[in-house]
Scaffold this motif. Structure first.
Motif, PDB file in Angstrom:
ATOM      1  N   ALA A   3       0.830  -1.188   0.000  1.00 37.00           N
ATOM      2  CA  ALA A   3       0.000   0.000   0.000  1.00 37.00           C
ATOM      3  C   ALA A   3       0.863   1.236   0.000  1.00 37.00           C
ATOM      4  CB  ALA A   3      -0.901  -0.011   1.221  1.00 37.00           C
ATOM      5  N   PRO A   4       0.281   2.352  -0.424  1.00 35.43           N
ATOM      6  CA  PRO A   4       1.033   3.579  -0.442  1.00 35.43           C
ATOM      7  C   PRO A   4       1.502   4.007   0.934  1.00 35.43           C
ATOM      8  CG  PRO A   4      -0.966   3.783  -1.738  1.00 35.43           C
ATOM      9  CD  PRO A   4      -1.041   2.501  -1.015  1.00 35.43           C
ATOM     10  N   ALA A 106     -13.581   9.625  10.039  1.00 41.61           N
ATOM     11  CA  ALA A 106     -13.517   8.644   8.953  1.00 41.61           C
ATOM     12  C   ALA A 106     -12.491   7.564   9.258  1.00 41.61           C
ATOM     13  CB  ALA A 106     -13.175   9.352   7.638  1.00 41.61           C
ATOM     14  N   PHE A 107     -11.355   7.961   9.841  1.00 45.80           N
ATOM     15  CA  PHE A 107     -10.320   7.013  10.231  1.00 45.80           C
ATOM     16  C   PHE A 107     -10.868   6.025  11.256  1.00 45.80           C
ATOM     17  CE2 PHE A 107      -5.773   6.769  12.179  1.00 45.80           C
ATOM     18  CZ  PHE A 107      -5.591   5.512  11.627  1.00 45.80           C
ATOM     19  N   TRP A 193      -9.580  -2.000   5.106  1.00 47.62           N
ATOM     20  CA  TRP A 193      -8.145  -1.823   5.328  1.00 47.62           C
ATOM     21  C   TRP A 193      -7.610  -0.775   4.353  1.00 47.62           C
ATOM     22  CZ3 TRP A 193      -4.243  -6.515   5.203  1.00 47.62           C
ATOM     23  CH2 TRP A 193      -2.975  -6.075   5.633  1.00 47.62           C
ATOM     24  N   ALA A 194      -8.052  -0.863   3.102  1.00 47.94           N
ATOM     25  CA  ALA A 194      -7.623   0.123   2.108  1.00 47.94           C
ATOM     26  C   ALA A 194      -8.065   1.528   2.528  1.00 47.94           C
ATOM     27  CB  ALA A 194      -8.190  -0.231   0.737  1.00 47.94           C
ATOM     28  N   ALA A 195      -9.323   1.648   3.008  1.00 47.85           N
ATOM     29  CA  ALA A 195      -9.804   2.952   3.482  1.00 47.85           C
ATOM     30  C   ALA A 195      -9.018   3.408   4.700  1.00 47.85           C
ATOM     31  CB  ALA A 195     -11.296   2.859   3.822  1.00 47.85           C
ATOM     32  N   TYR A 196      -8.695   2.463   5.568  1.00 49.05           N
ATOM     33  CA  TYR A 196      -7.892   2.752   6.760  1.00 49.05           C
ATOM     34  C   TYR A 196      -6.552   3.365   6.357  1.00 49.05           C
ATOM     35  CZ  TYR A 196      -4.827   1.693  10.729  1.00 49.05           C
ATOM     36  OH  TYR A 196      -3.905   1.792  11.743  1.00 49.05           O
ATOM     37  N   VAL A 198      -5.743   5.018   3.636  1.00 52.44           N
ATOM     38  CA  VAL A 198      -5.931   6.373   3.101  1.00 52.44           C
ATOM     39  C   VAL A 198      -6.121   7.376   4.237  1.00 52.44           C
ATOM     40  CG1 VAL A 198      -7.459   7.848   1.754  1.00 52.44           C
ATOM     41  CG2 VAL A 198      -6.859   5.562   0.898  1.00 52.44           C
ATOM     42  N   PHE A 199      -7.009   7.056   5.183  1.00 57.83           N
ATOM     43  CA  PHE A 199      -7.303   8.011   6.255  1.00 57.83           C
ATOM     44  C   PHE A 199      -6.222   8.013   7.334  1.00 57.83           C
ATOM     45  CE2 PHE A 199     -11.553   7.487   4.385  1.00 57.83           C
ATOM     46  CZ  PHE A 199     -11.848   8.833   4.172  1.00 57.83           C
TER      47      PHE A 199
END
Length: 323
Positions: A3-4, A106-107, A193-196, A198-199
């Motif tokens: 992931a980034p 959001a996180f 997890w992907a959203a996690y 990012v936030f």
């Protein structure tokens, strides 16, 4: 983990590289090769130890699910971790904008969803396959962000691993003997997890140190509390269950956070991400040793394909940045 940002899952701990100090590696001179080797192996040992702690914490969570249910265990873990982090970080709550608080909210929602879905998953399917399916979320994010053809190939390799997992137990497509709902929960946890990730990065840019993590963990605990109470009720207050829940929180959250943040001070984030790709293998080992969850050769191959795809995606990002 591909992931980034180098954040980990609930199976992998939610470590927040975005809130960590600059993870530039410490390098010694060529004449000090012995000390250089030790300094290089030290952070690797910290990351692997963190992974072991996370996965054995998840195995412990599975063992106490008959007492408190999946939602109850999530509540115990998040609440205990939130209390510990709030006491350690003592985050300030003034001076932040509405956008800052929106990011933390959001996180926290992503964290609650990631943990809740993952624990529902491992309540139904073995730990190794659950983490393998979950890691597809960060891998998909990596492919989308990079927009490189080679990462599409890595995604295809991971898909091949999923197809093999879908024949788990010899049942053919449809996830064989793997509970379809459990597999769906694992995939949902991967999306969260992907959203996690990012936030996590956005929160790290807006809040100092680990303050954002502590606040988001508190949000996640508040979100999970009604679900845990609805499922477990007064069983959450049984002293032995509380003690085991605290053990899950320490193994799955507090200890891994500490080890990973220490490692990130001496290790590049991309190297950390590659090591996090080993999580499915560690999870399968923990499931075998603690829960007697045996794996077939086909399962092992499926997990190996997803690990290889994850590592390949991260390495291709590193080459792109270095080019």
């Amino acid at each position: 983990m591909p992931a980034p940002s180098s954040s980990s899952s609930p199976a992998a701990s939610p470590a927040v590289a975005a809130t960590a100090p600059d993870p530039s590696p410490t390098q010694g001179s060529g004449s000090a090769s012995g000390s250089g080797l030790r300094s290089g192996l030290g952070p690797v040992a910290l990351v692997i130890s963190a992974g072991i702690s996370v996965q054995f914490g998840a195995a412990l969570a599975v063992m106490i699910m008959p007492r408190a249910g999946a939602a109850g265990v999530v509540t115990l873990r998040l609440a205990a971790a939130a209390i510990v982090l709030l006491l350690l970080c003592r985050p300030k709550v003034r001076g932040y904008s509405r956008a800052d608080w929106g990011t933390v909210l959001a996180f926290g929602v992503a964290m609650a969803g990631m943990n809740g879905l993952f624990y529902q998953s491992i309540d139904r399917i073995p730990l190794g396959p659950a983490v393998t399916l979950e890691v597809l979320g960060p891998l998909a994010l990596s492919v989308i962000v990079s927009r490189r053809l080679v990462n599409v190939l890595w995604a295809g390799l991971a898909l091949g691993g999923v197809v093999l997992l879908s024949g788990h137990g010899g049942g053919g497509l449809g996830f064989g003997s793997l509970d379809p709902l459990g597999a769906a929960f694992a995939l949902g946890a991967g999306a969260m997890w992907a959203a996690y990730i990012v936030f996590s990065a956005r929160t790290g840019r807006r809040f100092p140190q680990a303050d954002g993590l502590a606040l988001a963990m508190a949000v996640a605990a508040v979100i999970s509390l009604p679900l845990g109470i609805a499922e477990a009720g007064s069983d959450l207050l049984v002293p032995s269950t509380l003690a085991l829940g605290l053990g899950v929180a320490v193994l799955s959250s507090v200890l891994p956070y500490t080890l990973e943040l220490l490692a990130l001070r001496r290790m590049p984030a991309p190297t950390f991400a590659i090591l996090m790709s080993l999580e499915p293998a560690i999870a399968a080992t923990a499931g075998f040793l603690v829960l007697n969850q045996a794996m077939s050769a086909l399962d092992a191959l499926a997990i190996a394909l997803v690990i290889a795809a994850s590592m390949g995606a991260v390495r291709s990002q590193i080459r792109r940045k270095d080019a």
